[in-house]
Write a protein that holds these residues in place. Sequence first.
Motif, mmCIF file in Angstrom:
data_model
loop_
_atom_site.group_PDB
_atom_site.id
_atom_site.type_symbol
_atom_site.label_atom_id
_atom_site.label_comp_id
_atom_site.label_asym_id
_atom_site.label_seq_id
_atom_site.Cartn_x
_atom_site.Cartn_y
_atom_site.Cartn_z
ATOM 1 N N VAL A 65 13.039 5.516 3.554
ATOM 2 C CA VAL A 65 12.471 4.312 2.942
ATOM 3 C C VAL A 65 13.589 3.450 2.375
ATOM 4 O O VAL A 65 13.630 2.228 2.592
ATOM 5 C CB VAL A 65 11.461 4.690 1.837
ATOM 6 C CG1 VAL A 65 10.969 3.441 1.125
ATOM 7 C CG2 VAL A 65 10.294 5.471 2.419
ATOM 8 N N TRP A 66 14.494 4.059 1.655
ATOM 9 C CA TRP A 66 15.639 3.336 1.087
ATOM 10 C C TRP A 66 16.467 2.670 2.181
ATOM 11 O O TRP A 66 16.868 1.508 2.073
ATOM 12 C CB TRP A 66 16.492 4.308 0.279
ATOM 13 C CG TRP A 66 17.683 3.670 -0.382
ATOM 14 C CD1 TRP A 66 18.927 3.484 0.162
ATOM 15 C CD2 TRP A 66 17.745 3.135 -1.696
ATOM 16 N NE1 TRP A 66 19.755 2.872 -0.735
ATOM 17 C CE2 TRP A 66 19.061 2.639 -1.896
ATOM 18 C CE3 TRP A 66 16.833 3.032 -2.753
ATOM 19 C CZ2 TRP A 66 19.475 2.050 -3.087
ATOM 20 C CZ3 TRP A 66 17.240 2.457 -3.941
ATOM 21 C CH2 TRP A 66 18.541 1.959 -4.097
ATOM 22 N N SER A 67 16.703 3.421 3.253
ATOM 23 C CA SER A 67 17.492 2.891 4.360
ATOM 24 C C SER A 67 16.786 1.715 5.029
ATOM 25 O O SER A 67 17.427 0.715 5.376
ATOM 26 C CB SER A 67 17.755 3.995 5.382
ATOM 27 O OG SER A 67 18.430 3.482 6.518
ATOM 28 N N ALA A 68 15.461 1.810 5.184
ATOM 29 C CA ALA A 68 14.715 0.742 5.840
ATOM 30 C C ALA A 68 14.706 -0.530 4.999
ATOM 31 O O ALA A 68 14.768 -1.643 5.533
ATOM 32 C CB ALA A 68 13.284 1.198 6.109
ATOM 33 N N VAL A 69 14.657 -0.379 3.687
ATOM 34 C CA VAL A 69 14.597 -1.546 2.802
ATOM 35 C C VAL A 69 15.939 -2.268 2.770
ATOM 36 O O VAL A 69 15.993 -3.506 2.846
ATOM 37 C CB VAL A 69 14.180 -1.121 1.380
ATOM 38 C CG1 VAL A 69 14.291 -2.297 0.407
ATOM 39 C CG2 VAL A 69 12.743 -0.599 1.390
ATOM 40 N N ILE A 88 8.462 -1.241 7.031
ATOM 41 C CA ILE A 88 8.555 -2.663 6.698
ATOM 42 C C ILE A 88 7.294 -3.427 7.082
ATOM 43 O O ILE A 88 6.815 -4.283 6.326
ATOM 44 C CB ILE A 88 9.791 -3.294 7.384
ATOM 45 C CG1 ILE A 88 11.073 -2.616 6.873
ATOM 46 C CG2 ILE A 88 9.844 -4.799 7.135
ATOM 47 C CD1 ILE A 88 11.296 -2.763 5.385
ATOM 48 N N GLU A 89 6.730 -3.144 8.247
ATOM 49 C CA GLU A 89 5.611 -3.941 8.745
ATOM 50 C C GLU A 89 4.244 -3.457 8.263
ATOM 51 O O GLU A 89 3.300 -4.246 8.201
ATOM 52 C CB GLU A 89 5.631 -3.952 10.285
ATOM 53 C CG GLU A 89 6.890 -4.554 10.884
ATOM 54 C CD GLU A 89 7.083 -6.005 10.471
ATOM 55 O OE1 GLU A 89 6.078 -6.706 10.255
ATOM 56 O OE2 GLU A 89 8.256 -6.437 10.356
ATOM 57 N N LEU A 90 4.116 -2.173 7.937
ATOM 58 C CA LEU A 90 2.800 -1.640 7.585
ATOM 59 C C LEU A 90 2.711 -1.154 6.137
ATOM 60 O O LEU A 90 1.840 -1.609 5.377
ATOM 61 C CB LEU A 90 2.435 -0.488 8.531
ATOM 62 C CG LEU A 90 2.318 -0.844 10.019
ATOM 63 C CD1 LEU A 90 2.035 0.399 10.846
ATOM 64 C CD2 LEU A 90 1.220 -1.882 10.221
ATOM 65 N N ARG A 91 3.591 -0.256 5.757
ATOM 66 C CA ARG A 91 3.405 0.414 4.478
ATOM 67 C C ARG A 91 3.904 -0.387 3.279
ATOM 68 O O ARG A 91 3.307 -0.324 2.204
ATOM 69 C CB ARG A 91 4.075 1.787 4.519
ATOM 70 C CG ARG A 91 3.431 2.713 5.533
ATOM 71 C CD ARG A 91 3.961 4.122 5.425
ATOM 72 N NE ARG A 91 3.352 5.004 6.422
ATOM 73 C CZ ARG A 91 3.665 6.291 6.567
ATOM 74 N NH1 ARG A 91 4.589 6.833 5.769
ATOM 75 N NH2 ARG A 91 3.068 7.018 7.499
ATOM 76 N N MET A 92 4.983 -1.101 3.434
ATOM 77 C CA MET A 92 5.486 -1.871 2.297
ATOM 78 C C MET A 92 4.527 -2.982 1.880
ATOM 79 O O MET A 92 4.231 -3.117 0.680
ATOM 80 C CB MET A 92 6.876 -2.437 2.591
ATOM 81 C CG MET A 92 7.485 -3.173 1.404
ATOM 82 S SD MET A 92 9.178 -3.718 1.692
ATOM 83 C CE MET A 92 10.008 -2.128 1.704
ATOM 84 N N PRO A 93 4.014 -3.810 2.790
ATOM 85 C CA PRO A 93 3.044 -4.827 2.347
ATOM 86 C C PRO A 93 1.794 -4.214 1.744
ATOM 87 O O PRO A 93 1.205 -4.777 0.820
ATOM 88 C CB PRO A 93 2.737 -5.610 3.622
ATOM 89 C CG PRO A 93 3.208 -4.770 4.749
ATOM 90 C CD PRO A 93 4.343 -3.968 4.218
ATOM 91 N N ARG A 94 1.380 -3.047 2.235
ATOM 92 C CA ARG A 94 0.217 -2.374 1.659
ATOM 93 C C ARG A 94 0.469 -1.969 0.212
ATOM 94 O O ARG A 94 -0.360 -2.205 -0.669
ATOM 95 C CB ARG A 94 -0.121 -1.134 2.500
ATOM 96 C CG ARG A 94 -1.229 -0.279 1.911
ATOM 97 C CD ARG A 94 -1.619 0.854 2.826
ATOM 98 N NE ARG A 94 -2.724 1.632 2.252
ATOM 99 C CZ ARG A 94 -3.517 2.428 2.955
ATOM 100 N NH1 ARG A 94 -3.331 2.554 4.252
ATOM 101 N NH2 ARG A 94 -4.484 3.097 2.364
ATOM 102 N N ALA A 95 1.629 -1.367 -0.043
ATOM 103 C CA ALA A 95 1.953 -0.927 -1.405
ATOM 104 C C ALA A 95 2.102 -2.111 -2.349
ATOM 105 O O ALA A 95 1.622 -2.078 -3.492
ATOM 106 C CB ALA A 95 3.222 -0.085 -1.388
#
Length: 353
Positions: free
Chosen positions: A59-63, A77-84
């Motif tokens: 997660v850290w690496s993707a951000v 980035i496309e699914l879980r981050m906008p949801r959170a």
Amino acid sequence: MQETDTGSFQHHIEDIEEKKWNSRPIVALLIIIGGLVALLFSIGFSIAFGAVDIHLATVWSAVFHFNPELTAHQIIIELRMPRALTAALVGAFLAVSGAIMQGMTRNPLASPSIMGVTDGAAFAIAIALAFFAGTTYIEIMFWSFAGAGLGAALVFMIGAFSKGGLTPVKLALAGTAVGALLSSFSTAIGIHFRVAQDLSFWFFGGVAGTSWTSVQLLFPVGAVGLILAFMLARSITVLSLGDEVAKGLGQHTMIVKVLGTIVVLVLTGAAVSVAGAVGFIGLVIPHITRFLVGLDYRWIIPCSAVLGGLLLVLADIGARMVNPPFETPVGAITALIGVPFFLYLARRDGRGL
């Protein structure tokens, strides 16, 4: 003599304020700082947890080092981050709306879900989907604002005509009745016009499937609503002492109530348009916050925003853990917390019925 009376009255008001506000700024600061830290960790865990578990290091690496060629990075980035992020924003909006409603009405049972605001917003969305095909996200948000206003207006209208005036329990009963009526209309519209499947998302509430478009819509609306809420915080604190005290301090109570109502409708309408009818956050969080930090809304509002966001993020995580790989509606999770709390408050304040 008049000057003496005025000075005495002012001294009396200051004494009331000192006792009633009972603010605990150090506790409030600890809640804000600690709550933000907990919120960040909860968002990270929410992003990592799912049908496919992802390590927090990923997660850290993707951000910070996004690689579009990695499937895990795309999921994050496309699914879980906008949801959170959507869960955090919606929770904050609903909690602040509930705090403002309780402060303005001096009603411990006031909240968007109980006062017909969320059901009104869902009803307006049902009309939009049934009669105006191809409605955009922004248009749905405006329909949600209008519906929220309709629900609140109906509740206060019924409460105003009740014998004995507006008591907390009567307003709660009126809100429950109006909410059930509007929800029934929404269901009938959905079945008759065959949009029930589309409406089911708004009925049950949740942040599954939300995208960056949702976040982009929530941010500007929320920024305006929250800034205005912070600006009104002191006035709402004075108003929570009663109309007589507020007028004695020279406050224009009607202006404060109108502006506060606009803030509630904007924040709740935005939340419902994106996440549906998520209930009880606006009831539970303000009570917990007042217990912890006192009655000064300059601290209640920011603390409610942080704790409300944290609660909905955790509830969304819980909704995915109940029956994996299927998801339980997040509204059911918040109801498990909110319904017993509501019954406790209704019993405690039932003397005013």
